[in-house]
Design an enzyme around this catalytic site. Structure first.
Site, PDB file in Angstrom:
ATOM      1  N   ASP A 283      65.089 -27.045  19.494  1.00 57.29           N
ATOM      2  CA  ASP A 283      66.566 -26.820  18.375  1.00 57.29           C
ATOM      3  C   ASP A 283      66.351 -26.090  17.048  1.00 57.29           C
ATOM      4  OD1 ASP A 283      69.343 -27.794  18.650  1.00 57.29           O
ATOM      5  OD2 ASP A 283      68.446 -29.711  17.835  1.00 57.29           O
TER       6      ASP A 283
ATOM      7  N   ALA B 261      58.242 -27.963  15.891  1.00 56.01           N
ATOM      8  CA  ALA B 261      59.307 -27.471  17.258  1.00 56.01           C
ATOM      9  C   ALA B 261      60.681 -29.009  16.477  1.00 56.01           C
ATOM     10  CB  ALA B 261      59.215 -27.742  18.639  1.00 56.01           C
ATOM     11  N   LYS B 262      61.665 -28.910  16.265  1.00 57.64           N
ATOM     12  CA  LYS B 262      62.858 -29.632  16.364  1.00 57.64           C
ATOM     13  C   LYS B 262      63.594 -29.784  17.792  1.00 57.64           C
ATOM     14  CE  LYS B 262      66.755 -30.608  14.793  1.00 57.64           C
ATOM     15  NZ  LYS B 262      67.738 -31.109  15.313  1.00 57.64           N
ATOM     16  N   TRP B 263      62.960 -31.318  18.796  1.00 55.85           N
ATOM     17  CA  TRP B 263      63.741 -31.630  19.402  1.00 55.85           C
ATOM     18  C   TRP B 263      64.423 -31.800  19.477  1.00 55.85           C
ATOM     19  CZ3 TRP B 263      59.302 -30.412  23.143  1.00 55.85           C
ATOM     20  CH2 TRP B 263      58.024 -30.573  22.162  1.00 55.85           C
TER      21      TRP B 263
END
Length: 358
Positions: A175, A28-30
């Site tokens: 994100d 995941a894009k944090w």
């Protein structure tokens, strides 16, 4: 502090792509503060993307990392704050404050979390030249029994699962997806990885603009949407124009220019207290410092279509929007929050509680 990898370290970056590439590791894009943690026994430093330390702003994390990380290590990750199962970037931004008393108060009120996703050094061994899959295996072993507020980021090599994450995780405030080549060495400040982000469009009122630093041309367009009570709320800006286009925009918008903001919906923008009950341009913040936040008011009549990735707390664009085109077929009054697509809510605990790995 004596580690095989010493601060400052500039994190490895990702380039934007339109679809999830195959045969990689996916995460995941944090949406938080990218942070590299340096630990040498009792000494801990939190390094930001710019190289400046974040250590003093997150005392609760320093204590937690001292208890949970290996004795000597360098770990790449993200500092986030979650509220009601959703990432809250506004709360995270509030933590960067000059007053130590406020920092410690917020550390208790809105404690932060650290998401670990890469290992740059362990013990006396530097791992920058090791391939990603080896670094990740080492990180997984080192943090096998880690407990909150430190988490090992969920990761997979299954592109179909990554696509499901892309669709689901946005509802928790994430994100997008980051794809990492399995054989990639850690190359500082280079765009070695790939990121896939959500993009949507919205029709917004252009209610003003700021001048570009180079002179009297458009620097950024100030965008507005009407809320349910009929008030025009400032939701962000559109920028990234060529210098030629900036000059053209100033000429195109000249007929809408107002002599002052006195009769503008955002007339009270300079009153600091007015920002407590409405979204207005020029909100004071520690990020803006002494930056000139003045703007040129326009009659709120013209509509443009912009592309954006996601909304922050449903109220404003999280990042700078991208201008797409003018919409002469739309009236300003039709530009409301109701047009925005709202992601399905997804509890952050579902992501961090039992991270699936393949």
């Amino acid at each position: 502090m004596e580690l095989p990898v010493m601060p400052p370290v500039k994190p490895m970056l990702a380039k934007l792509v339109s679809s999830i590439p195959p045969d990689m590791q996916y995460e995941a894009k944090w949406d938080g503060f990218r942070t590299i943690v340096f630990r040498d026994g009792p000494e801990i430093e939190l390094g930001s993307r710019t190289g400046k330390p974040l250590t003093r702003y997150f005392p609760e994390l320093v204590a937690a990392l001292a208890e949970r990380l290996p004795e000597r290590c360098v770990v790449d990750g993200e500092i986030v704050i979650a509220r009601e199962g959703h990432l809250d970037f506004d709360a995270l931004s509030e933590r960067i404050h000059p007053a130590d008393s406020r920092v410690r108060m917020l550390a208790e009120r809105t404690p932060a979390t650290f998401i670990a996703f890469d290992l740059l050094a362990l013990g006396d061994e530097a791992l920058l030249s090791s391939p990603l899959h080896e670094r990740h295996e080492g990180l997984t072993r080192a943090l096998a029994d880690v407990t909150p507020p430190v988490h090992l980021a969920p990761a997979t090599r299954d592109a179909a699962l990554a696509l499901r994450w892309f669709e689901q995780y946005e509802g928790a405030g994430l994100d997008g997806i980051v794809a990492k080549p399995l054989d990639a060495r850690y190359r500082q400040n280079e765009r070695v990885m790939f990121k896939v982000k959500h993009e949507r469009t919205a029709d917004c009122v252009v209610a003003g603009y700021r001048h570009h630093k180079s002179g009297p041309v458009v620097g950024s367009l100030l965008l507005g949407l009407y809320d349910g009570a009929g008030h025009l709320q400032h939701v962000g800006v559109a920028a990234a124009f060529s210098m030629r286009r900036r000059a053209e925009l100033a000429e195109e918008l000249e007929p809408l220019r107002m002599a002052s903001a006195r009769d503008h919906p955002w007339a009270s923008w300079a009153d600091e207290s007015a920002h407590e009950s409405a979204r207005l341009p020029g909100a004071p913040s520690r990020w803006s410092g002494r930056k000139d936040l003045s703007w040129v008011p326009l009659r709120p009549e013209r509509v443009c279509e912009v592309a954006y990735d996601h909304m922050e707390n449903g109220a404003r664009f999280r990042h700078t929007a991208q201008f797409r085109r003018w919409r002469p077929d739309r009236t300003a009054e039709s530009c409301t929050y109701a047009q925005l697509e709202e992601p399905v809510r997804y509890d952050l605990a579902e992501i961090l509680g039992a991270p699936p790995r393949t």
